[in-house]
Design an enzyme around this catalytic site. Structure first.
Site, PDB file in Angstrom:
ATOM      1  N   LEU A  74       0.803  -1.225   0.000  1.00 53.88           N
ATOM      2  CA  LEU A  74       0.000   0.000   0.000  1.00 53.88           C
ATOM      3  C   LEU A  74       0.836   1.275   0.000  1.00 53.88           C
ATOM      4  O   LEU A  74       0.277   2.375  -0.059  1.00 53.88           O
ATOM      5  CB  LEU A  74      -0.945  -0.006   1.207  1.00 53.88           C
ATOM      6  CG  LEU A  74      -1.952  -1.160   1.238  1.00 53.88           C
ATOM      7  CD1 LEU A  74      -2.828  -1.066   2.480  1.00 53.88           C
ATOM      8  CD2 LEU A  74      -2.813  -1.160  -0.017  1.00 53.88           C
ATOM      9  N   HIS A 139      -2.745  -2.662  23.979  1.00 55.71           N
ATOM     10  CA  HIS A 139      -3.154  -4.049  23.824  1.00 55.71           C
ATOM     11  C   HIS A 139      -4.291  -4.320  24.805  1.00 55.71           C
ATOM     12  O   HIS A 139      -4.654  -3.480  25.627  1.00 55.71           O
ATOM     13  CB  HIS A 139      -1.983  -5.006  24.050  1.00 55.71           C
ATOM     14  CG  HIS A 139      -1.151  -5.234  22.830  1.00 55.71           C
ATOM     15  ND1 HIS A 139      -1.651  -5.825  21.683  1.00 55.71           N
ATOM     16  CD2 HIS A 139       0.152  -4.947  22.565  1.00 55.71           C
ATOM     17  CE1 HIS A 139      -0.700  -5.888  20.769  1.00 55.71           C
ATOM     18  NE2 HIS A 139       0.406  -5.356  21.280  1.00 55.71           N
ATOM     19  N   ASN A 142      -4.230  -3.202  28.357  1.00 52.79           N
ATOM     20  CA  ASN A 142      -4.306  -1.754  28.557  1.00 52.79           C
ATOM     21  C   ASN A 142      -5.736  -1.244  28.477  1.00 52.79           C
ATOM     22  O   ASN A 142      -6.153  -0.391  29.281  1.00 52.79           O
ATOM     23  CB  ASN A 142      -3.453  -1.039  27.516  1.00 52.79           C
ATOM     24  CG  ASN A 142      -2.042  -1.565  27.437  1.00 52.79           C
ATOM     25  OD1 ASN A 142      -1.601  -1.964  26.367  1.00 52.79           O
ATOM     26  ND2 ASN A 142      -1.317  -1.606  28.540  1.00 52.79           N
ATOM     27  N   ASP A 169     -10.295  -7.537  22.892  1.00 57.44           N
ATOM     28  CA  ASP A 169     -10.140  -7.859  21.474  1.00 57.44           C
ATOM     29  C   ASP A 169     -11.363  -8.575  20.914  1.00 57.44           C
ATOM     30  O   ASP A 169     -11.899  -8.198  19.866  1.00 57.44           O
ATOM     31  CB  ASP A 169      -8.916  -8.763  21.272  1.00 57.44           C
ATOM     32  CG  ASP A 169      -7.602  -8.006  21.343  1.00 57.44           C
ATOM     33  OD1 ASP A 169      -7.625  -6.818  21.692  1.00 57.44           O
ATOM     34  OD2 ASP A 169      -6.563  -8.613  21.046  1.00 57.44           O
TER      35      ASP A 169
END
Length: 389
Positions: A74, A139, A142, A169
């Site tokens: 990209l 992450h 956190n 997540d």
């Protein structure tokens, strides 16, 4: 026919949250094309063990299930133009870069919306697109820590406790990505318009404060470790057994607590009054009682009681558990590069009666479909080589 047959998704996400979200959508029939960078290895792709017959790691084979994969560099203008060519026929873009990265590449929402006004564009980040921490790295640990949840998790004497799974997540980032996409698809069906979704994993775990959060915001004291009904401050807890295993007790309602008291040989406590007068005594007696039998002996005893008491299973035990197997949560998924071979994976939790999830194939190696996909859009061999390296 899958529930999402005909829906086409360009997936620029990495690691766990975005790929898990798009895997669920792919299980339900969406055509997901995963776009990877040829020069940047996704941590998941290198996470052992490596499936020799599949050509990928076990986590990659799972998270890339039912997807195709291409390489695009990209940083090259021609690759950016290739994405815009694809977007003309795609319904959804999912990306997981820090705020502003896709804009700098020329692939932000406004740029792609100009190509396809019906596009649904979802950005998944740790802290969202706005706010003072929008560009900060993070992450799962956190996001949980900044949400207020961890301050009341764990044991009072030991502090916060770690889990071996990524709550923010999966339960926050991935699931809210799926919800936002499905909601936006419905809105587009009604209005014909696409839109932008800003998903923050921290935003998503703040409501996980649940009962404690609602009570605090209404004037109650902040929750503390082992000070609340659901974090060890009551009978709702884990109890060690004679063989060093554990049982989980969730006997909150009066009828379940009464059954628990029968098993603990204290039927006189069944009315629950003692929980208000001497909770500490009840918990101490229960802890001592659970130590008198093995976990399996307790499982046998509670099998005939309706008490919300269950064993703490290892992953190996959960994978062999009759109920989980009957629910189809451990499917054997074909390895696409090894005909006749399968890999056992964790299944899709979404059960639809008319269009259940399908497990067509485990993940291909990154970039496997680059030539196939780009040739179909009219790119020459030379052009493909130029934008995929």
């Amino acid at each position: 026919m899958g529930a999402l047959d005909g829906v086409k998704i360009l997936d620029f996400s990495t690691l766990l949250p975005g790929p898990y979200a798009t895997m669920l959508l792919a299980d339900l029939g969406a055509d997901v094309l995963r776009v990877s960078s040829p020069g940047k290895v996704d941590l998941v792709a290198a996470w052992p063990p490596f499936l020799e017959e599949g050509g990928v790691s076990a986590p990659w084979a799972w998270l890339s299930r039912n997807k195709r994969s291409i390489f695009l560099n990209l940083k090259k203008d021609a690759a950016v133009q290739a994405v815009k060519t694809l977007v003309r026929e795609y319904d959804i873009v999912v990306e997981q870069f820090r705020p502003g990265v896709m804009d700098k590449l020329g692939l932000g929402y406004e740029a792609l919306k100009a190509v396809n006004p019906r596009l649904i564009y979802c950005s998944l980040t740790g802290y969202g697109q706005t706010g003072s921490m929008a560009n900060r790295a993070g992450h799962d640990i956190n996001y949980l820590s900044r949400s207020g949840i961890v301050s009341a998790a764990g044991r009072e004497a030991e502090g916060p406790s770690l889990y071996n799974f990524q709550i923010a997540d999966v339960a926050s980032g991935a699931m809210n990505t799926v919800v936002s996409i499905l909601a936006a698809l419905h809105h587009r069906d009604v209005t014909g318009k696409g839109q932008y979704a800003d998903i923050s994993m921290t935003d998503g775990v703040i409501p996980f404060n649940s009962m404690d959060g609602a009570c605090f915001l209404a004037g109650a004291r902040p929750p503390r470790r082992e000070g609340q009904q659901l974090n060890g401050g009551g009978i709702y807890d884990f109890y060690k057994t004679k063989d060093g295993q554990y049982m989980s007790v969730g006997s909150l309602e009066p009828k379940f607590f009464a059954q628990l008291c029968v098993a603990m040989e204290h039927p006189e406590w069944s009315d629950g009054h003692i929980l208000k007068t001497d909770l500490a005594l009840v918990k101490r007696i229960f802890q001592e009682k659970f130590l008198t039998k093995t976990r399996d002996e307790w499982v046998e005893l509670f099998s005939g009681l309706d008490a919300c008491v269950e064993p703490v299973l290892t992953l190996e035990e959960a994978a062999a558990d009759e109920h989980n197997v009957l629910r189809g949560m451990w499917p054997d998924v074909p390895l696409p590069l090894a005909p006749g071979k399968t890999v056992r994976q964790m299944g899709c939790p979404i059960k639809l009666s008319d269009c259940p999830p399908e497990y067509r194939h485990a993940g291909y190696p990154a970039g496997f479909h680059t030539h196939e996909v780009l040739k179909a859009y009219g790119f020459t061999e030379e052009e493909i080589k130029g934008i995929s390296q």
